[in-house]
Scaffold this motif. Structure first.
Motif, PDB file in Angstrom:
ATOM      1  N   UNK A   1      13.676  18.601 -10.347  1.00 40.39           N
ATOM      2  CA  UNK A   1      12.701  18.349 -11.414  1.00 40.39           C
ATOM      3  C   UNK A   1      11.297  18.401 -10.812  1.00 40.39           C
ATOM      4  N   UNK A   2      10.281  17.974 -11.552  1.00 38.73           N
ATOM      5  CA  UNK A   2       8.930  17.926 -11.020  1.00 38.73           C
ATOM      6  C   UNK A   2       8.855  16.981  -9.830  1.00 38.73           C
ATOM      7  N   UNK A   3       8.074  17.354  -8.837  1.00 38.53           N
ATOM      8  CA  UNK A   3       7.879  16.484  -7.676  1.00 38.53           C
ATOM      9  C   UNK A   3       7.094  15.244  -8.076  1.00 38.53           C
ATOM     10  N   UNK A   4       6.048  15.444  -8.885  1.00 35.85           N
ATOM     11  CA  UNK A   4       5.233  14.323  -9.350  1.00 35.85           C
ATOM     12  C   UNK A   4       5.620  13.948 -10.769  1.00 35.85           C
TER      13      UNK A   4
ATOM     14  N   UNK B   1       0.844  -1.192   0.000  1.00 33.78           N
ATOM     15  CA  UNK B   1       0.000   0.000   0.000  1.00 33.78           C
ATOM     16  C   UNK B   1       0.880   1.243   0.000  1.00 33.78           C
ATOM     17  N   UNK B   2       0.296   2.347  -0.424  1.00 34.37           N
ATOM     18  CA  UNK B   2       0.984   3.631  -0.325  1.00 34.37           C
ATOM     19  C   UNK B   2       1.000   4.037   1.138  1.00 34.37           C
TER      20      UNK B   2
ATOM     21  N   UNK C   1       0.973  10.250  -7.068  1.00 32.37           N
ATOM     22  CA  UNK C   1       1.665  10.491  -5.808  1.00 32.37           C
ATOM     23  C   UNK C   1       2.307   9.192  -5.309  1.00 32.37           C
ATOM     24  N   UNK C   2       1.580   8.084  -5.436  1.00 33.40           N
ATOM     25  CA  UNK C   2       2.095   6.772  -5.028  1.00 33.40           C
ATOM     26  C   UNK C   2       3.362   6.434  -5.812  1.00 33.40           C
ATOM     27  N   UNK C   3       3.290   6.572  -7.117  1.00 38.89           N
ATOM     28  CA  UNK C   3       4.443   6.282  -7.972  1.00 38.89           C
ATOM     29  C   UNK C   3       5.603   7.230  -7.665  1.00 38.89           C
ATOM     30  N   UNK C   4       5.311   8.497  -7.499  1.00 39.63           N
ATOM     31  CA  UNK C   4       6.364   9.488  -7.295  1.00 39.63           C
ATOM     32  C   UNK C   4       7.051   9.324  -5.949  1.00 39.63           C
TER      33      UNK C   4
END
Length: 277
Positions: free
Chosen positions: A171-174, A154-155, A183-186
């Motif tokens: 770079x980009x946060x997400x 789980x996240x 958000x989970x992936x990032x």
């Protein structure tokens, strides 16, 4: 207020008029007050812009950012831009339908100040319904190693509760790779890059559950996206989750594919009550 505040709070808003005032007021009434408040009108077509302007006229800490067209991705694309404009040493996130407990910013800021090795800190979440009634709780592991170990299952980072150090990610946060749940992936990408995350074992944010909430709508579609993200951990990064976690996810996926969505929602809500997570 100093020219450069210690903290920046970011809130993306897309047609959020229903709960927006309560979310804004939960930030403006924090016990810690040295912050700038970046409110992003992300292509809203309701009265959100007017609500934001009313509060900005009353509190100089508010900065309004405007996108004429919604950027999509659940506000994460708009947040990427806002994070880059944030002037604070730290950045906190809250969504326009959630509520921060009064001591949230103070508790998380103190944690990051006393734990310089931690990049990002979240908290436990209280689940509320459209009327603000508590309908459940969500606890997460607090130790960074436990968070990594459980991340396939789980996240482990409650997205509306995050606070992190500014100017660490250039770079980009997400990373916007998937239709949802980026958000989970990032968060996983950041941990793979060596950034450490933790959770404060306190309920510091009220997370609102309602029909338009992206986590609680389109369950089958959301779950398949979730599974795709988990598989990317394994395929792209060689992440090896515990066998029990993989088997559990396979069984859940089978059930979600078979059962009708209205029944899945009922089962999920009941399971959350029983597990108190």
């Amino acid at each position: 207020m100093p020219v450069t505040p210690k903290l920046s709070v970011v809130m993306p808003v897309h047609n959020g008029e229903r709960f927006l005032a309560e979310a804004i007021e939960s930030i403006l009434s924090q016990t810690y007050g040295d912050f700038e408040f970046l409110l992003i009108d992300d292509g809203s077509t309701d009265t959100s812009a007017s609500i934001i302007e009313q509060y900005a006229a009353q509190d100089a800490r508010i900065r309004i950012l405007t996108n004429s067209v919604a950027q999509g991705f659940g506000g994460e694309k708009a947040s990427n831009s806002a994070y880059k404009q944030a002037r604070g040493q730290y950045i906190a996130k809250l969504d326009a339908d959630d509520i921060a407990y009064p001591q949230r910013l103070e508790r998380q800021l103190n944690f990051l100040e006393t734990n310089p090795d931690i990049f990002l800190v979240g908290s436990w979440l209280t689940l509320i319904d459209t009327q603000g009634k508590v309908i459940g709780k969500r606890r997460y592991p607090t130790d960074p190693d436990d968070i990594v170990r459980e991340f396939y299952y789980r996240n482990c980072i409650g997205h509306p509760s995050i606070m992190f150090r500014n100017n660490v990610i250039t770079d980009d946060f997400y990373t916007l790779r998937f239709a949802a749940l980026n958000d989970y992936y990032s968060h996983f990408l950041h941990m793979q890059a060596g950034l450490t995350m933790a959770n404060i074992p306190e309920y510091l944010v009220k997370y609102r559950v309602h029909d338009s909430n992206t986590t609680f709508s389109g369950l089958k579609r959301q779950w398949l996206t979730n599974v795709g993200i988990k598989q990317s951990f394994v395929d792209d990064f060689g992440y090896r989750p515990p066998l029990t976690h993989r088997l559990t996810m396979q069984l859940i996926t089978l059930g979600i594919r078979i059962l009708p969505e209205h029944l899945l929602m009922r089962i999920m809500n009941q399971a959350r009550k029983l597990l108190n997570t």
